[in-house]
Design a protein around this motif. Structure first.
Motif, short mmCIF file in Angstrom:
data_model
loop_
_atom_site.label_atom_id
_atom_site.label_comp_id
_atom_site.label_asym_id
_atom_site.label_seq_id
_atom_site.Cartn_x
_atom_site.Cartn_y
_atom_site.Cartn_z
N SER A 29 0.82 -1.21 0.00
CA SER A 29 0.00 0.00 0.00
C SER A 29 0.86 1.27 0.00
CB SER A 29 -0.96 0.01 1.18
OG SER A 29 -0.24 0.05 2.40
N CYS A 30 2.02 1.21 0.64
CA CYS A 30 2.90 2.38 0.73
C CYS A 30 3.61 2.65 -0.59
CB CYS A 30 3.92 2.16 1.84
SG CYS A 30 5.13 3.48 1.98
N GLN A 31 4.02 1.57 -1.27
CA GLN A 31 4.81 1.69 -2.50
C GLN A 31 6.11 2.46 -2.26
OE1 GLN A 31 3.91 0.43 -5.99
NE2 GLN A 31 3.15 -0.91 -4.36
N CYS A 32 6.57 2.47 -1.03
CA CYS A 32 7.81 3.14 -0.62
C CYS A 32 7.83 4.61 -1.05
CB CYS A 32 9.04 2.40 -1.11
SG CYS A 32 10.45 2.68 -0.01
N ILE A 33 6.67 5.23 -1.02
CA ILE A 33 6.56 6.66 -1.33
C ILE A 33 6.59 7.49 -0.04
CG2 ILE A 33 4.96 8.40 -2.29
CD1 ILE A 33 6.59 6.71 -4.34
N PRO A 35 8.71 7.88 2.35
CA PRO A 35 9.90 8.70 2.67
C PRO A 35 10.11 9.91 1.77
CG PRO A 35 10.48 6.36 2.51
CD PRO A 35 9.09 6.52 1.97
N ILE A 36 9.50 9.91 0.58
CA ILE A 36 9.85 10.97 -0.36
C ILE A 36 8.83 12.10 -0.45
CG2 ILE A 36 11.30 9.43 -1.72
CD1 ILE A 36 9.06 9.60 -3.90
N VAL A 37 7.74 11.99 0.30
CA VAL A 37 6.75 13.07 0.29
C VAL A 37 6.48 13.55 1.71
CG1 VAL A 37 5.63 12.31 -1.85
CG2 VAL A 37 4.78 11.48 0.34
N ARG A 38 6.08 14.79 1.83
CA ARG A 38 5.70 15.31 3.14
C ARG A 38 4.38 14.71 3.56
NH1 ARG A 38 7.16 21.59 3.52
NH2 ARG A 38 6.79 21.06 5.68
N TRP A 42 1.34 12.85 1.44
CA TRP A 42 1.08 11.42 1.63
C TRP A 42 -0.41 11.18 1.89
CZ3 TRP A 42 2.62 6.61 1.19
CH2 TRP A 42 2.03 5.63 1.99
N GLN A 43 -0.98 11.98 2.76
CA GLN A 43 -2.39 11.82 3.12
C GLN A 43 -3.31 12.03 1.92
OE1 GLN A 43 -3.33 10.63 5.98
NE2 GLN A 43 -1.31 10.70 6.90
N ALA A 44 -2.85 12.76 0.93
CA ALA A 44 -3.68 13.09 -0.23
C ALA A 44 -3.56 12.06 -1.36
CB ALA A 44 -3.31 14.48 -0.75
N ASP A 48 -3.05 3.76 -6.20
CA ASP A 48 -2.71 3.92 -7.62
C ASP A 48 -1.77 5.10 -7.83
OD1 ASP A 48 -4.20 1.72 -8.43
OD2 ASP A 48 -6.02 2.92 -8.75
N GLU A 49 -2.00 6.19 -7.14
CA GLU A 49 -1.13 7.35 -7.28
C GLU A 49 0.27 7.04 -6.75
OE1 GLU A 49 -4.40 10.94 -6.89
OE2 GLU A 49 -3.77 9.86 -5.09
#
Length: 194
Positions: A29-33, A35-38, A42-44, A48-49
């Motif tokens: 579900s995280c897709q390891c994103i 760490p790279i977004v505030r 992240w909440q938005a 799929d995004e």
């Protein structure tokens, strides 16, 4: 004995990245994103995004992580790259207060995420991924490697909170223990000059 190898996460290995992230825990579900977004960004986002963001990041390069293979099967993942590209890190007060490295220095890299498929846990993949990440960062020109692992010797920790890694794994790999940050985590550092 199983053969463990690691490879950079390139777009030709996209299916292997997805296989590594989908074997249990929050990786899929995280897709390891994370760490790279505030946090507000992240909440938005939705799955799929996040998947599209990771796909685009890998397609653009350089590889933002490494994949571990056991006998040729994708089994684990580590995110490693310039700390300046990992916005959550440079906007986390407890980390920015603990580090002595300039926040805008792109020669400082960070290890921020491990994912190991359930069926491959307990086989030393985190240690192998970390060793490969150290070499990858060094070969890519990094001067310093930071991480923010969990001190598993204190308190109770949910398995899903261990995506940061365990302090003991980093200390065994030659990192120096720094100050505590938050959530039972510790700043660890390793200079990469020979």
């Amino acid at each position: 004995m199983a053969t463990i190898t690691t490879e950079p996460a390139t777009i030709t290995r996209w299916d292997d990245v997805q296989h590594s992230l989908s074997g249990g825990g929050d990786g899929r579900s995280c897709q390891c994103i994370w760490p790279i977004v505030r946090n507000k960004d992240w909440q938005a986002t939705n799955f799929d995004e996040r998947s599209n963001m990771l796909h685009d990041e890998i397609a653009t390069g350089p590889p933002p992580g490494l994949i571990a293979y056991i006998d040729g099967e994708a089994a684990g993942w580590i995110r490693v790259g310039p700390r300046t590209d990992q916005l959550r890190i440079v906007h986390t007060r407890s980390i920015t207060a603990a580090t002595t490295e300039p926040l805008d220095d792109d020669s400082v890299w960070a290890v921020t995420c491990f994912v190991v498929r359930r069926e491959h846990r307990g086989k030393g993949l985190n240690a192998k991924l970390l060793q490969s990440a150290i070499q990858y960062a060094r070969d890519s020109g990094a001067r310093m490697l930071e991480a923010y692992p969990v001190d598993t010797t204190r308190g109770m920790h949910r398995v899903n909170d261990l995506f940061h890694g365990a302090v003991s794994t980093f200390l065994t790999a030659g990192f120096e223990r720094g100050p505590a940050i938050s959530g039972g985590r510790v700043l660890v550092t390793r200079p990469l000059s020979d």
